[in-house]
Enzyme design. Structure first.
Site, PDB file in Angstrom:
ATOM      1  N   THR A 103       6.081 -11.343   7.308  1.00 23.57           N
ATOM      2  CA  THR A 103       5.456 -10.048   7.600  1.00 23.57           C
ATOM      3  C   THR A 103       3.929 -10.134   7.527  1.00 23.57           C
ATOM      4  O   THR A 103       3.222  -9.720   8.443  1.00 23.57           O
ATOM      5  CB  THR A 103       5.949  -8.985   6.597  1.00 23.57           C
ATOM      6  OG1 THR A 103       7.356  -8.872   6.725  1.00 23.57           O
ATOM      7  CG2 THR A 103       5.296  -7.641   6.859  1.00 23.57           C
ATOM      8  N   THR A 128      -6.482  -7.125  -0.089  1.00 23.94           N
ATOM      9  CA  THR A 128      -6.410  -6.824  -1.516  1.00 23.94           C
ATOM     10  C   THR A 128      -7.364  -7.716  -2.304  1.00 23.94           C
ATOM     11  O   THR A 128      -7.658  -8.848  -1.880  1.00 23.94           O
ATOM     12  CB  THR A 128      -4.965  -7.059  -2.017  1.00 23.94           C
ATOM     13  OG1 THR A 128      -4.961  -7.123  -3.447  1.00 23.94           O
ATOM     14  CG2 THR A 128      -4.382  -8.372  -1.500  1.00 23.94           C
ATOM     15  N   ASP A 129      -7.800  -7.220  -3.455  1.00 27.58           N
ATOM     16  CA  ASP A 129      -8.654  -8.049  -4.332  1.00 27.58           C
ATOM     17  C   ASP A 129      -7.889  -9.244  -4.887  1.00 27.58           C
ATOM     18  O   ASP A 129      -8.484 -10.196  -5.388  1.00 27.58           O
ATOM     19  CB  ASP A 129      -9.243  -7.208  -5.482  1.00 27.58           C
ATOM     20  CG  ASP A 129      -8.197  -6.571  -6.393  1.00 27.58           C
ATOM     21  OD1 ASP A 129      -6.990  -6.672  -6.097  1.00 27.58           O
ATOM     22  OD2 ASP A 129      -8.601  -5.962  -7.403  1.00 27.58           O
ATOM     23  N   GLU A 130      -6.541  -9.195  -4.785  1.00 27.39           N
ATOM     24  CA  GLU A 130      -5.733 -10.267  -5.383  1.00 27.39           C
ATOM     25  C   GLU A 130      -5.951 -11.608  -4.682  1.00 27.39           C
ATOM     26  O   GLU A 130      -5.632 -12.659  -5.232  1.00 27.39           O
ATOM     27  CB  GLU A 130      -4.248  -9.885  -5.408  1.00 27.39           C
ATOM     28  CG  GLU A 130      -4.041  -8.601  -6.191  1.00 27.39           C
ATOM     29  CD  GLU A 130      -2.600  -8.245  -6.511  1.00 27.39           C
ATOM     30  OE1 GLU A 130      -1.758  -9.148  -6.610  1.00 27.39           O
ATOM     31  OE2 GLU A 130      -2.323  -7.043  -6.675  1.00 27.39           O
ATOM     32  N   TYR A 155       2.528 -13.404  -2.862  1.00 27.86           N
ATOM     33  CA  TYR A 155       1.992 -12.207  -2.201  1.00 27.86           C
ATOM     34  C   TYR A 155       0.521 -12.407  -1.848  1.00 27.86           C
ATOM     35  O   TYR A 155       0.117 -12.255  -0.686  1.00 27.86           O
ATOM     36  CB  TYR A 155       2.154 -10.983  -3.114  1.00 27.86           C
ATOM     37  CG  TYR A 155       1.262  -9.805  -2.723  1.00 27.86           C
ATOM     38  CD1 TYR A 155       1.439  -9.138  -1.514  1.00 27.86           C
ATOM     39  CD2 TYR A 155       0.236  -9.368  -3.570  1.00 27.86           C
ATOM     40  CE1 TYR A 155       0.614  -8.076  -1.152  1.00 27.86           C
ATOM     41  CE2 TYR A 155      -0.592  -8.304  -3.219  1.00 27.86           C
ATOM     42  CZ  TYR A 155      -0.399  -7.666  -2.009  1.00 27.86           C
ATOM     43  OH  TYR A 155      -1.221  -6.625  -1.639  1.00 27.86           O
ATOM     44  N   LYS A 159      -1.465 -12.719   1.803  1.00 23.83           N
ATOM     45  CA  LYS A 159      -2.556 -11.818   2.217  1.00 23.83           C
ATOM     46  C   LYS A 159      -3.816 -12.645   2.538  1.00 23.83           C
ATOM     47  O   LYS A 159      -4.508 -12.375   3.523  1.00 23.83           O
ATOM     48  CB  LYS A 159      -2.860 -10.779   1.127  1.00 23.83           C
ATOM     49  CG  LYS A 159      -1.770  -9.751   0.896  1.00 23.83           C
ATOM     50  CD  LYS A 159      -1.500  -8.831   2.081  1.00 23.83           C
ATOM     51  CE  LYS A 159      -2.641  -7.877   2.390  1.00 23.83           C
ATOM     52  NZ  LYS A 159      -2.252  -6.883   3.428  1.00 23.83           N
ATOM     53  N   ASP A 277       6.775 -12.209 -19.719  1.00 22.09           N
ATOM     54  CA  ASP A 277       5.627 -12.086 -18.826  1.00 22.09           C
ATOM     55  C   ASP A 277       5.987 -12.480 -17.384  1.00 22.09           C
ATOM     56  O   ASP A 277       6.902 -13.285 -17.168  1.00 22.09           O
ATOM     57  CB  ASP A 277       4.488 -12.988 -19.327  1.00 22.09           C
ATOM     58  CG  ASP A 277       3.119 -12.439 -18.951  1.00 22.09           C
ATOM     59  OD1 ASP A 277       3.057 -11.440 -18.207  1.00 22.09           O
ATOM     60  OD2 ASP A 277       2.113 -13.010 -19.411  1.00 22.09           O
ATOM     61  N   GLY A 280       2.787 -16.699 -13.541  1.00 17.11           N
ATOM     62  CA  GLY A 280       1.450 -16.779 -12.930  1.00 17.11           C
ATOM     63  C   GLY A 280       0.681 -15.464 -13.011  1.00 17.11           C
ATOM     64  O   GLY A 280      -0.131 -15.164 -12.127  1.00 17.11           O
TER      65      GLY A 280
END
Ligand code: NAD
Ligand code: TYD
Length: 340
Positions: A103, A128-130, A155, A159, A277, A280
């Site tokens: 996608t 995104t800032d990611e 993800y 991006k 958690d 990563g």
């Protein structure tokens, strides 16, 4: 007046959905086209107040489907494209990376090819800032547009890959593009798999709220309507080929966010449950939005005003998130559209 055609991909999702409503209401003289394939994150019930407006149009289509997308662009001749459609949830990307590449990377490339073939005034790629990776806990450090891309999750890697394609189509073919990189959004119609709506809905149902790790990871929160105003500005004023970071200096630890919601709703912190958690798990995100501010943008919500408004919205709009959680929203398209 010239009736501009504005295509919004992913307009049934959280941010794209808010953007569609923002544009439909702000610009009655423009036609707003919401293109969405309606994955689990696509919900049309949010648009029931605007779906009868003359300037709102819905197109059910998949951005990966070249045979569908290219002829659509050729027929409609859109003036502007705001590209939100994506797989957006980090936890899902850890479990199933493939659909994120399909996608986010291949879908974006199909749209770029369509824009290249038909020409538009502007293509804004909502990123995104990611993609910048993570910062450490030094509060004087921020992501700027010059920070190297070092994505850590499937993800953010997908991006970042799409950002590179957008950049390449500008450099190689001269496409009129911008890339925006926004921090974490929150606000109305946020799908309750993400931290803030998940916490609000769980607390209202007196259910446990899972906090990953020690809860000290930091996110930089921006109200979705401030993000919408930023995209509107970049669509019209962005300098071709430029990247703009979007953020409002609202850094909070996850634990602070969860505790704020619990105390606003008058519930007990015993609802907090520390869980394993995320793999990563990025430590901290923080945006330097100076470049976008120079273009004329400034946020209207602080975290305090924005989270209060958002919690109130979830209290007033249980009809929305309860049918999202139950899955009932998935029937809306068939009821409202396919049977017409
Ligand atoms: P979302 O998951 O709520 O919505 C995504 C929408 O895209 C859904 O309506 C879905 O049906 C649609 N979609 C998915 N695959 C598609 C396909 N193949 N064809 C057509 N439509 C498809 O996402 P969101 O949180 O609204 O994020 C929108 C954009 O903003 C994404 O590109 C995301 O990377 C970016 N972003 C999000 C945040 C955030 O905090 N949520 C922050 C910065 C940037
Ligand atoms: P999320 O809303 O998934 O956004 P992103 O991963 O894009 O930042 O998560 C925000 C933060 O909250 C992130 O540090 C992970 C954490 N988190 C939890 O602690 N518990 C949860 O149930 C979720 C969904 C997220």
């Amino acid at each position: 007046m010239d009736r501009k055609k504005i295509l919004v991909t992913g307009g049934a999702g959280f941010i794209g959905g808010n953007f569609v409503q923002y544009m439909v209401n702000k610009y009655p003289q423009y036609d707003i086209y919401n293109l969405d394939v309606l994955t689990y994150a696509g919900d049309l019930t949010k648009h029931r107040n605007i779906e009868k407006k003359e300037n709102y149009h819905f197109i059910k289509a998949d951005i990966i489907n070249r045979e569908e997308i290219i002829p659509l662009f050729e027929n409609e001749k859109f003036d502007y494209v705001a590209h939100f459609a994506a797989e957006s949830h980090v936890d899902r990307s850890i479990k199933e990376p493939e659909i994120f590449v399909q996608t986010n990377v291949l879908g974006t490339q199909v749209l770029l090819d369509a824009v290249k073939q038909t020409g538009v005034t502007k293509f804004v790629h909502v990123s995104t800032d990611e993609v910048y990776g993570e910062l450490d806990f030094d509060p004087t450090t921020f992501f700027t547009e010059d920070t190297p891309l070092q994505p850590n999750s499937p993800y953010s890697a997908s991006k970042a890959s799409s950002d590179f394609l957008v950049r390449a189509y500008h450099e190689t073919y001269g496409l009129p593009v911008n890339i925006t990189r926004c921090s974490n959004n929150y606000g109305p119609f946020h799908f309750p798999e993400k931290l803030i709506p998940l916490t609000i809905s769980r607390v209202l149902n007196e259910e446990k709220v899972p906090v990953y790790g020690n809860g000290k990871n930091i996110r930089d929160w921006l109200h979705v309507l401030d993000h919408c105003a930023a995209i509107d500005l970049v669509l019209q004023e962005g300098v071709n080929g430029e990247v703009y970071n979007v953020g409002g200096h609202n850094e909070r630890t996850n634990l602070e966010v969860v505790k704020t919601i619990i105390s606003t709703l008058g519930k007990s912190e015993e609802l907090i449950e520390f869980v394993t958690d995320r793999l990563g798990h990025d430590k901290r995100y923080a945006i330097d939005p100076t470049k976008l501010e120079r273009l004329g943008w400034k946020p209207t919500y602080t975290f305090e005003t924005g989270i209060a408004q958002t919690i109130q919205w979830y209290l007033d709009n249980k009809w929305w998130w309860e049918q999202i959680i139950s899955g009932e929203y998935k029937n809306y398209f068939n009821k409202q559209y396919s049977l017409k």
